[in-house]
Design an enzyme around this catalytic site. Structure first.
Site, short mmCIF file in Angstrom:
data_model
loop_
_atom_site.label_atom_id
_atom_site.label_comp_id
_atom_site.label_asym_id
_atom_site.label_seq_id
_atom_site.Cartn_x
_atom_site.Cartn_y
_atom_site.Cartn_z
N LYS A 10 32.34 39.05 26.26
CA LYS A 10 33.12 39.60 27.38
C LYS A 10 33.44 41.06 27.09
CE LYS A 10 37.39 40.11 25.45
NZ LYS A 10 38.14 41.36 25.38
N ALA A 97 34.73 42.83 17.06
CA ALA A 97 34.29 44.01 17.81
C ALA A 97 34.96 44.15 19.17
CB ALA A 97 32.77 43.96 17.99
N GLY A 98 35.89 43.25 19.52
CA GLY A 98 36.51 43.32 20.83
C GLY A 98 35.66 42.72 21.93
N LEU A 99 34.66 41.89 21.56
CA LEU A 99 33.75 41.28 22.52
C LEU A 99 33.95 39.77 22.64
CD1 LEU A 99 30.51 43.23 21.51
CD2 LEU A 99 31.93 43.63 23.54
N GLY A 101 33.50 37.31 20.53
CA GLY A 101 32.41 36.48 20.02
C GLY A 101 32.88 35.12 19.52
N GLY A 102 33.96 35.09 18.75
CA GLY A 102 34.48 33.82 18.26
C GLY A 102 34.99 32.95 19.38
N SER A 103 35.71 33.54 20.32
CA SER A 103 36.22 32.79 21.47
C SER A 103 35.07 32.24 22.31
CB SER A 103 37.11 33.68 22.33
OG SER A 103 38.26 34.08 21.63
N ASP A 136 41.45 34.25 24.77
CA ASP A 136 40.21 34.58 25.47
C ASP A 136 39.32 33.37 25.75
OD1 ASP A 136 40.67 37.31 25.66
OD2 ASP A 136 39.63 37.79 23.80
#
Length: 296
Positions: A10, A97-99, A101-103, A136
């Site tokens: 995201k 990275a603020g994207l 990824g884990g969520s 997220d």
């Protein structure tokens, strides 16, 4: 039984803070967009009742420190089944990275298990489980273009982005701790005691107007200025995007990834090549439509 689901990254088209809640968390307002940069998450039931992960990237936890493992365990406990799950993550989204990824991986694990168990839970129940794992995760389940408030877990409908928008996303691997980012904001804005958050009205209108890139002039991220002061590579990437003809560029989340919008794919590829030559991650992405409708 086995199921593979794409875990989409995201980006934040808008991210602002409204204040601090009684429990110490920050109240946010954000507009998020899912994009075609993704991890592949494959879930297979384990008859021994164990939950564990495998990943193609070193350093990713394989036990319950991994949010996807916690998601699988939470899902199985909710439906009352006696089994475990093996989760294979083929990771393409940069970490920290603020994207999200884990969520996104956690969301994909929930969706995969729900498919394995014949859609045992409704979408609203998946969102509820997701909110228990992280702010997220509900968005990463739903995908599309959505407005979110509260701690970021409350989802609301928003005009959907056109699918022909061309994004370039890059990250220099600097890493950002979200709690540290919030501490920077608290210092900068005196814990938001007299802060007036920016509204999303113009962004909403620009997404409705029909022109693919009209939203560019209405992007906003409250984290960007303070974070870029401390993350020179992210600042360099944003400047490089601008020099390579991006219509707009913005940091996503609490960073340090930066995304840009380009008029055509060739220009985006030129920018990505220049960033990769510096040894940084870069990829082209497109908007991803909603997986589940949000009506609120």
């Amino acid at each position: 039984m086995i199921e593979t689901v794409k875990a989409y990254a995201k980006i934040n088209l808008h991210l602002d803070v409204c204040g601090i809640l009684d429990d110490g968390y920050h109240s946010v307002k954000t507009v998020m967009q899912s994009v075609s940069l993704f991890d592949d998450v494959t879930v297979e039931l384990d008859d021994n009742g164990t939950f564990f992960a495998e990943c193609n990237v070193d350093g990713v936890p394989t036990d319950e420190k991994n949010i996807a493992v916690r998601a699988a365990k939470l899902y199985v406990e909710r439906i009352g089944e006696k089994c475990g799950a093996r989760i294979k993550i083929d990771k393409n989204i940069p970490m920290a990275a603020g994207l999200a990824g884990g969520s996104a991986d956690a969301a994909a694990a929930l969706i995969a298990l729900n498919r394995i168990f014949d859609e045992r839970l409704a979408a609203e129940e998946l969102f509820e489980l997701g909110a228990m794992l992280g702010a997220d995760v509900p968005f990463c389940i739903a995908c599309g273009t959505l407005y979110s408030d509260g701690k970021g877990e409350k989802l609301h409908s928003f005009p959907q982005m056109k699918q022909d928008v061309i994004f370039a996303i890059a990250c220099g691997g600097e890493g950002v701790s979200t709690p540290w980012g919030y501490r920077l904001l608290d210092e900068k804005f005196d814990r938001f005691s007299n802060y007036s958050p920016k509204d999303t009205n113009e962004l909403e209108v620009s997404l409705k107007c029909g022109a693919s890139n009209a939203f560019c002039k209405n992007l906003f991220n409250v984290f960007e200025a303070p974070i870029l002061e401390h993350r020179p590579v992210a600042k360099e990437i944003k400047e490089l995007f601008a020099n390579k003809g991006a219509i707009c560029a913005l940091m996503s989340g609490s960073g340090p990834s930066v995304y840009a919008v380009f008029e055509n794919e060739n220009d985006a590829l030129v920018a990505i090549d220049a960033i990769k030559q510096k040894g940084y991650f870069a990829a082209i992405a497109r908007p991803i439509p909603a997986r589940f409708a949000i009506y609120s």
